[in-house]
Write an enzyme that holds these catalytic residues in place. Structure first.
Site, mmCIF file in Angstrom:
data_model
loop_
_atom_site.group_PDB
_atom_site.id
_atom_site.type_symbol
_atom_site.label_atom_id
_atom_site.label_comp_id
_atom_site.label_asym_id
_atom_site.label_seq_id
_atom_site.Cartn_x
_atom_site.Cartn_y
_atom_site.Cartn_z
ATOM 1 N N LYS A 203 43.610 41.001 51.686
ATOM 2 C CA LYS A 203 43.939 41.550 50.468
ATOM 3 C C LYS A 203 44.515 43.048 50.650
ATOM 4 O O LYS A 203 44.117 43.795 51.346
ATOM 5 C CB LYS A 203 42.365 41.868 49.948
ATOM 6 C CG LYS A 203 42.351 42.624 48.537
ATOM 7 C CD LYS A 203 43.180 41.825 47.443
ATOM 8 C CE LYS A 203 42.213 40.580 47.111
ATOM 9 N NZ LYS A 203 42.730 40.121 45.773
ATOM 10 N N HIS A 330 41.481 30.072 43.999
ATOM 11 C CA HIS A 330 41.112 31.567 44.157
ATOM 12 C C HIS A 330 39.345 31.484 44.261
ATOM 13 O O HIS A 330 38.730 30.399 44.106
ATOM 14 C CB HIS A 330 41.673 32.040 42.819
ATOM 15 C CG HIS A 330 40.813 33.403 42.408
ATOM 16 N ND1 HIS A 330 39.913 33.479 41.318
ATOM 17 C CD2 HIS A 330 41.272 34.651 42.840
ATOM 18 C CE1 HIS A 330 39.547 34.729 41.066
ATOM 19 N NE2 HIS A 330 40.526 35.648 42.149
#
Length: 433
Positions: A203, A330
């Site tokens: 991330k 996701h």
């Protein structure tokens, strides 16, 4: 709608059931709050608690189905509307269930919110269908094409602890700090050692892109054979995204949401050597046509919470196959009910082409389901045998997390506001670089 978390034990299966038996008679919506590490992202940092909702649907013959979704007061309000709309329906009438929920919700609501509300109830309905028929949810979706579903290690830049705030002591966690390439590699080593993941996602959007490229290079050095992904959550302009793509050529399996919007993604995709992936600019079926026209993305990250349930997520897989798009999944800060649903639909979707994302290593210790069913072995989770989702609610733990929610007086997640408590000048204006 009720908010009590105390219900009688559910029957696990029945050989025969009449239409009346399988009508929805009771829905319980329980908001919970569970601990979350200080994970950094493009718009701030995770708060010490994350808000989630557990949905219980019960039929006339006592069968129980479970659903789970993200929380927040507005979501709770919309779930209450949805619950009232479907009382009395058969759990097999999921198409009518979706229609009635959409008619009952505020017309101004986004398709994204409508999908999330319906999804929570559809998963619970499929869970009951499985108990009523003795079948797993993946069988109800058409049967499995894989017995195990692969997942990717999900790495985050993170603080060593939630700092002391307003008299609250600092809150540390076992993962420790990861604020540089060495910390990210250390985090990856531990996560892969414990869960066996065969691919890695970082991330990003936290530090200037050159620093995050260095982290990717450090991961490549430490794990030369594992696919790598980078997701800055639209923190970069088109030009910066093109530069990052050029600097990471040969390093990334795909680059996820580098810049905002279908047009911007299309401009980056035109010159990027690796595929672009998204869970931000293509999140509903009406986005797909324009995305294909612009060749904006080459991989869609499905999410049954976003796409309106498990059956619609499987339909998304068919559309991706039609247009030659890759498909992954996701993840957000989820618990075991959502993970079980995700595993079932992934197992029943032939066109799944990439390992799925999961936050479960960060949040699974908070789970509201009884342990033993969902285990990561060599980076994959075996499909629960069922019936239904194949998981059982831990009522004691649910009650504890519901009490934690009540005491926290949470109304919404606010990564930006929480960051500003420590960095007052911080803003979430994107793209940042």
């Amino acid at each position: 709608m009720k908010t009590s978390t105390i219900l009688p034990a559910a029957a696990t299966a029945t050989a025969t059931a009449t239409a009346t038996d399988l009508k929805i008679t009771e829905i319980t919506i329980t908001p919970i709050a569970f601990s979350d590490p200080p994970l950094l992202n493009a718009v701030g940092v995770h708060e010490p608690l994350v808000h989630r909702v557990v949905i219980e649907v019960r039929t006339g013959n006592g069968l129980l189905g479970l659903g789970e979704c993200a929380g927040g007061q507005s979501r709770l309000d919309n779930l209450a509307v949805g619950a009232n709309a479907i009382k009395g329906l058969s759990v097999f009438d999921t198409s009518l269930m979706e229609q009635l929920i959409n008619e009952a919700l505020d017309p101004a609501l986004s398709s994204f919110e409508r999908a999330a509300v319906f999804s929570a109830f559809e998963v619970a309905a499929l869970d009951i269908q499985g108990h009523a028929t003795g079948r797993s949810v993946s069988e109800l979706l058409g049967g499995t094409v894989r017995d195990e579903v692969p997942f990717s290690a999900y790495l985050f830049y993170k603080w060593a602890e939630h700092p002391e705030l307003d008299g609250r002591p600092a809150i540390s966690d076992e993962w420790g700090e990861a604020m540089d390439p060495e910390g990210i590699v250390r985090q990856a080593r531990r996560m892969i050692a414990e869960y066996g993941f065969k691919s890695i996602k970082l991330k990003g959007g936290v530090f200037p892109p050159a620093q995050e490229i260095e982290a990717i290079r450090a991961l490549r050095g430490a794990f030369p054979d594992l696919p790598l992904r980078l997701d800055p959550n639209t923190a970069w302009t088109v030009e910066t995204s093109k530069w990052v793509a050029s600097q990471t050529e040969g390093l990334l399996e795909y680059l996820e949401d580098p810049t905002p919007g279908l047009e911007g993604m299309g401009q980056v995709a035109a010159s990027a050597a690796m595929p672009l992936a998204t869970n931000m600019c293509v999140v509903s079926f009406d986005h797909i046509k324009r995305s294909v026209e612009l060749d904006s993305v080459q991989v869609i990250l499905g999410d049954h919470h976003y796409w309106g349930g498990l059956r619609h997520t499987r339909e998304l897989g068919t559309i991706c196959q039609t247009f030659g798009l890759g498909l992954s999944m996701h993840s957000n800060s989820h618990l075991g009910i959502s993970l079980a649903a995700m595993v079932h639909v992934a197992a029943a979707t032939p066109s799944l082409t990439y390992a799925c994302d999961t936050h479960y290593p960060w949040n699974g210790h908070n789970d509201v389901i009884k342990p033993g069913v969902l285990r990561f072995v060599d980076g994959s989770v075996r499909v629960p045998a069922g019936p239904g989702l194949g998981v059982e609610l831990d009522r004691e733990r649910l009650a504890e997390l519901h009490l934690q929610y009540l005491e926290a007086k949470m109304t919404a997640r606010d990564d930006t506001g929480y960051m500003q408590r420590f960095v007052p000048e911080y803003t979430a204006d994107l793209p940042r670089w």
